[in-house]
Design an enzyme around this catalytic site. Structure first.
Site, PDB file in Angstrom:
ATOM      1  CG  MET A 144     -29.407 -37.208 -14.251  1.00 28.69           C
ATOM      2  SD  MET A 144     -27.620 -37.188 -14.582  1.00 28.69           S
ATOM      3  CE  MET A 144     -27.603 -36.511 -16.240  1.00 28.69           C
ATOM      4  CG  HIS A 145     -33.643 -33.101  -9.738  1.00 34.39           C
ATOM      5  ND1 HIS A 145     -34.085 -34.395  -9.825  1.00 34.39           N
ATOM      6  CD2 HIS A 145     -33.893 -32.700  -8.467  1.00 34.39           C
ATOM      7  CE1 HIS A 145     -34.578 -34.765  -8.659  1.00 34.39           C
ATOM      8  NE2 HIS A 145     -34.469 -33.761  -7.818  1.00 34.39           N
ATOM      9  NE  ARG A 146     -32.310 -37.054  -5.729  1.00 39.02           N
ATOM     10  CZ  ARG A 146     -33.161 -36.527  -4.853  1.00 39.02           C
ATOM     11  NH1 ARG A 146     -32.774 -35.505  -4.098  1.00 39.02           N
ATOM     12  NH2 ARG A 146     -34.382 -37.010  -4.717  1.00 39.02           N
TER      13      ARG A 146
END
Length: 361
Positions: A208-210
């Protein structure tokens, strides 16, 4: 023919590698094509950039512009200034950009203002979500691109809708998959992965990075809690992005089956993906790789610029609401996930087609 290749962030390196190799092959056959590799420095952490040059056998860049860090505006401005100086000092016939990162957009703008042709690899994909910086990068880049290299007929239709003519659109396939298929036999574990004692098909991989998932503490915690709750005790391996790590460290999220690792190299990460029961992600590129490797993929986004991974492949849009995770996980553990196929021309030869077209242009 002189081509300047642009790479800046982690996804770019997987896309640029097969193009470099195809150019080198053409050179070995006496074809008149040279390239200059420009690294903008957008990703400057070793694990986010430098390891890819080593793992994917890419020559070190001719120059690193050192434009890492800062806000979106600061980074865009830094790349604009630095690449203008680079291109004035080293004129070229064509600037080739890949993907949809800040470097893609900024270098395209510089090239066009210096009256240099632009080719965009992975052109025409759209999420139609203007909250995503990548969507803005795609729209701006495609609006000034001369030659479009596309991954799907959906992308072709998007470009035609913008007024691009067929003689500038080239459906070549997916260079990300070129890299995947060229290296799949080289995927490897490492000491950190070995120490987890994982069994093939019996663990989950999470990325996850958004901003929609990681920038708000309560949302990130709720998402993590739901993933852990629905994992049926399977190990959840989470190679954590630096952006996510900043928020994560203060949340106190712990579980006996949650394993946080540093970002992994390409070969190690895809070793994990290939052998996982499923991947949970908000990445676009990973959904392409899971589709080709026939690994179920749960995407924590409300939209995708790669719809073929859902309609043809193994990807399912779960959305950004943590409440949507449980039904998707029930479907996964119930053996009801779509088997999926591989989209047309995702066959490992996209870069060869691109270079053949460049030589004709």
């Amino acid at each position: 023919m002189k081509v300047t290749l642009i790479a800046g962030a982690r996804p770019n390196f997987m896309k640029i590698a097969p193009i470099i190799h195809a150019i080198q092959h053409a050179q070995s056959e006496g074809k008149d094509i040279q390239y200059r590799l420009v690294h903008t420095g957008q990703h400057y952490d070793k694990k986010m950039s430098e390891t890819f040059f080593e793992e994917l056998n890419i020559p070190q860049p001719d120059i690193n512009l050192g434009c890492g860090g800062g806000t979106q505006a600061e980074q865009t401005a830094a790349i604009l200034v630095a690449f203008e100086k680079e291109l004035v000092a080293n004129p070229t016939d064509l600037v080739m950009v890949v993907g949809d990162v800040t470097s893609t957009m900024a270098c395209s703008i510089v090239a066009k203002k210096l009256n240099t042709k632009v080719a965009h690899v992975e052109a025409g994909i759209r999420s139609y979500d203007l909250t995503m910086p990548e969507e803005i990068n795609r729209m701006v880049t495609d609006s000034i691109t001369d030659y479009f290299f596309t991954t799907s007929e959906i992308a072709n239709k998007n470009l035609r809708g913008l007024g691009a003519t067929d003689n500038r659109i080239f459906f070549v396939g997916n260079v990300m998959i070129d890299t995947l298929l060229a290296n799949i036999g080289r995927f490897r574990s490492n000491d950190e992965i070995d120490a987890l004692g994982l069994k093939a098909g019996d663990y989950l991989v999470l990325t996850m990075h958004r901003p929609a998932n990681v920038d708000e503490a309560g949302k990130l915690k709720a998402t993590m809690d739901e993933i852990i709750r629905c994992s049926q005790g399977l190990p959840v391996v989470f190679p954590i992005h630096p952006r996510t790590a900043k928020m994560f460290k203060d949340l106190g999220i712990e579980a006996p089956n949650l394993y946080i690792t540093d970002p992994l190299g390409y070969l190690e990460f895809n070793y994990l993906v290939k052998n996982a029961k499923a991947v949970i992600t908000d990445s676009g590129g990973i959904t392409e790789e899971t589709t080709v490797m026939h690994v179920p993929c749960l995407t924590l986004r409300d939209n995708t610029e790669r719809p073929e991974t859902c309609t043809i492949g193994t990807n399912m849009l779960v959305g950004t609401d943590p409440k949507n995770i449980a039904p998707a996980m029930q479907r996964l553990f119930g053996g009801e996930w779509q088997k999926g196929g591989v989209p047309e021309l995702w066959d490992g030869h996209a870069a060869e087609r691109i270079v053949d077209i460049l030589l004709k242009l």
